[in-house]
Design an enzyme around this catalytic site. Sequence first.
Site, mmCIF file in Angstrom:
data_model
loop_
_atom_site.group_PDB
_atom_site.id
_atom_site.type_symbol
_atom_site.label_atom_id
_atom_site.label_comp_id
_atom_site.label_asym_id
_atom_site.label_seq_id
_atom_site.Cartn_x
_atom_site.Cartn_y
_atom_site.Cartn_z
ATOM 1 N N LYS A 74 0.776 -1.276 0.048
ATOM 2 C CA LYS A 74 0.104 0.088 0.172
ATOM 3 C C LYS A 74 0.607 1.285 -0.189
ATOM 4 O O LYS A 74 0.641 2.075 -0.790
ATOM 5 C CB LYS A 74 -0.995 -0.049 1.144
ATOM 6 N N ASN A 75 1.861 1.337 0.802
ATOM 7 C CA ASN A 75 2.683 2.419 1.119
ATOM 8 C C ASN A 75 3.664 2.529 -0.345
ATOM 9 O O ASN A 75 4.272 3.731 -0.212
ATOM 10 C CB ASN A 75 3.309 2.553 2.345
ATOM 11 N N CYS A 129 -4.380 12.576 13.743
ATOM 12 C CA CYS A 129 -4.728 11.299 13.649
ATOM 13 C C CYS A 129 -4.647 10.470 14.548
ATOM 14 O O CYS A 129 -4.053 10.791 15.708
ATOM 15 C CB CYS A 129 -4.056 10.718 12.391
ATOM 16 N N ARG A 156 1.203 13.702 13.971
ATOM 17 C CA ARG A 156 1.754 13.799 12.492
ATOM 18 C C ARG A 156 1.899 14.949 11.862
ATOM 19 O O ARG A 156 0.926 15.332 10.808
ATOM 20 C CB ARG A 156 0.965 12.706 11.874
ATOM 21 N N ASP A 168 5.202 0.178 12.329
ATOM 22 C CA ASP A 168 3.918 -0.431 11.894
ATOM 23 C C ASP A 168 3.787 -1.833 12.250
ATOM 24 O O ASP A 168 2.801 -2.543 12.233
ATOM 25 C CB ASP A 168 3.857 -0.227 10.422
ATOM 26 N N ARG A 200 -8.409 -0.221 5.196
ATOM 27 C CA ARG A 200 -7.433 0.544 4.577
ATOM 28 C C ARG A 200 -6.241 -0.052 4.157
ATOM 29 O O ARG A 200 -5.708 0.756 3.048
ATOM 30 C CB ARG A 200 -7.148 1.847 5.687
HETATM 31 C C1 UD1 Z 1 4.855 6.670 6.642
HETATM 32 C C2 UD1 Z 1 3.787 5.620 6.199
HETATM 33 C C3 UD1 Z 1 3.275 4.736 7.679
HETATM 34 C C4 UD1 Z 1 4.545 4.793 8.600
HETATM 35 C C5 UD1 Z 1 5.568 5.820 8.714
HETATM 36 C C6 UD1 Z 1 6.683 5.482 9.661
HETATM 37 C C7 UD1 Z 1 2.956 5.998 4.214
HETATM 38 C C8 UD1 Z 1 1.748 6.480 3.312
HETATM 39 N N1 UD1 Z 1 2.985 6.066 5.576
HETATM 40 O O1 UD1 Z 1 4.116 7.846 7.294
HETATM 41 O O2 UD1 Z 1 2.560 3.945 7.346
HETATM 42 O O3 UD1 Z 1 3.976 4.471 10.089
HETATM 43 O O4 UD1 Z 1 5.849 6.377 7.544
HETATM 44 O O5 UD1 Z 1 7.290 4.577 9.022
HETATM 45 O O6 UD1 Z 1 4.016 5.698 3.665
HETATM 46 N N2 UD1 Z 1 7.289 14.480 11.491
HETATM 47 C C9 UD1 Z 1 7.262 15.694 11.540
HETATM 48 N N3 UD1 Z 1 7.008 16.594 10.375
HETATM 49 C C10 UD1 Z 1 6.622 15.980 9.291
HETATM 50 C C11 UD1 Z 1 6.709 14.913 8.946
HETATM 51 C C12 UD1 Z 1 6.973 14.022 10.245
HETATM 52 O O7 UD1 Z 1 7.570 15.897 12.757
HETATM 53 O O8 UD1 Z 1 6.572 17.074 8.473
HETATM 54 C C13 UD1 Z 1 7.446 13.246 12.442
HETATM 55 C C14 UD1 Z 1 6.087 12.497 12.513
HETATM 56 O O9 UD1 Z 1 5.317 13.134 13.583
HETATM 57 C C15 UD1 Z 1 6.649 11.115 13.115
HETATM 58 C C16 UD1 Z 1 8.218 11.012 12.143
HETATM 59 O O10 UD1 Z 1 8.534 12.247 11.701
HETATM 60 O O11 UD1 Z 1 7.048 11.182 14.320
HETATM 61 C C17 UD1 Z 1 7.844 9.888 11.052
HETATM 62 O O12 UD1 Z 1 7.010 10.362 10.286
HETATM 63 P P1 UD1 Z 1 6.834 9.930 8.799
HETATM 64 O O13 UD1 Z 1 8.327 9.145 8.405
HETATM 65 O O14 UD1 Z 1 6.966 11.453 7.938
HETATM 66 O O15 UD1 Z 1 5.680 9.177 8.601
HETATM 67 P P2 UD1 Z 1 4.459 9.056 7.477
HETATM 68 O O16 UD1 Z 1 5.530 9.498 6.085
HETATM 69 O O17 UD1 Z 1 3.476 10.139 7.437
#
Ligand code: UD1
Length: 422
Positions: free
Chosen positions: A23-24, A117, A122, A307, A399
């Site tokens: 999915k990701n 969420c 996030r 995850d 999902r």
């Molecule tokens: C992606 C995955 C999700 C997985 C996560 C971590 C997809 C669609 N989703 O989510 O399933 O659980 O990676 O492997 O691929 N953060 C910030 N600011 C930002 C962005 C992130 O502070 O602008 C923080 C987040 O709160 C979190 C960390 O960075 O603590 C990592 O998050 P991130 O790698 O961005 O997760 P996603 O890309 O949302």
Amino acid sequence: MERKYVIRGKKPLKGEIEVSGAKNASLPAICATLLAPGVYKLKKVPKVRDVFCMLKIMKYLGAIYEFKKDYLKIDTTKVNKFSVPYELASQMRASILFLGALVGAFKKAEVPLPGGCAIGKRPVDFHIKGISQLGANINLERGNLIVKTKKLKGTEIILDFPSVTATENLMMAGCLTEGETVIKNAAKEPEVVFLGNMLKKMGAEIKGIGEDTIYIKGKKKLKPINIEIIPDRIEAGTYLVLGALLEENEVIVKNVNKIHLKTPILKLQEIGITLEEVDKNAFRVKRKKIINPIKIITAPYPGFPTDLQPFFAVLLTQAKGVSFITENLFENRFLYVFELNRMGAEIKVEDRTAIIKGPTLLMGSPVKATDLRAGAALVLAGLCAENTTTIYNVELIERGYENLIEKLSGVGADIKVIEDES
Ligand code: UD1
């Protein structure tokens, strides 16, 4: 209409389960089709709710899609809109991926700021900062990120944390940005590597994919391609743990990329679970009678994936001794603990660590999915619990899991979907 799963647990499971496409990896791949107008064929895209949500947004933008026998066809030739509707974006945080794709392709975008969420705050500050550093003007108007720019210019971007979707957004934008875009502290997850390879196939010039620093030389134009999505490592991990839950289980998991699962497989070995290769990418799960408690700390790839921690928590309720899981990515990823404790588990959460005392006998109860992975972990718990477990909020599980009920029934699980009028 309320959907729920009713599971009668403790049935030994036997047979093969095949892992679907990730999915990701599919979500950014679908967005990347906006970068070059034309017809794409994406093989092994899973038919799950998040993918359909992404495709609805694509359709709104003007793309045409169709699931053929063994691929998803997307035609982006007639895309003529640049704004993502809130009703669709609010259903899925990954809609933020439209930011990089639309800005890269059209130098303008209107993308709703994702709300909070269930698994935590996030934020998307890295995405906004990175795209602004490329020279885009980003304003927040009525909850929407409005981006306008005449021209983007490559620069060095240092991420505060190797965020998966922020890296993917910057890669997509960078491909069509003049000059060199350098992403430092980039994410190295297999899904990021997949997107990098897809963009390269489309004609992008990228170096350092899967490493800390990614270098992108902007191109004027890319071209549409055909590609096959990588196997879903989180779904694979879910079924490997499933196979280990009951001593009597004889489960073979197919379409597993072992390299993507190095750390979780090492952890399984520590617990007393081994994988026997029966065919290319197919593994029989074998477990010792008494399994060991362990320590897990979630971290960006190649660390232990956040995850997968809920599934290991379920497994560790069956280990003899005290286990520790420390969650370093999302603050609310232990909500499932309360549901597991209602089933008889003995788990205490202290700050960012869950302390699991085992072994405990799990007893079927009504429980609620709080997010996608938490929900799927409850399904596993229900399958190794006595009597009947009813799981509510199962739309969250759907999902990300393709044909979950069919796959589980296929190995002999007693699981039914009930739809109640309410
Ligand atoms: C992606 C995955 C999700 C997985 C996560 C971590 C997809 C669609 N989703 O989510 O399933 O659980 O990676 O492997 O691929 N953060 C910030 N600011 C930002 C962005 C992130 O502070 O602008 C923080 C987040 O709160 C979190 C960390 O960075 O603590 C990592 O998050 P991130 O790698 O961005 O997760 P996603 O890309 O949302």
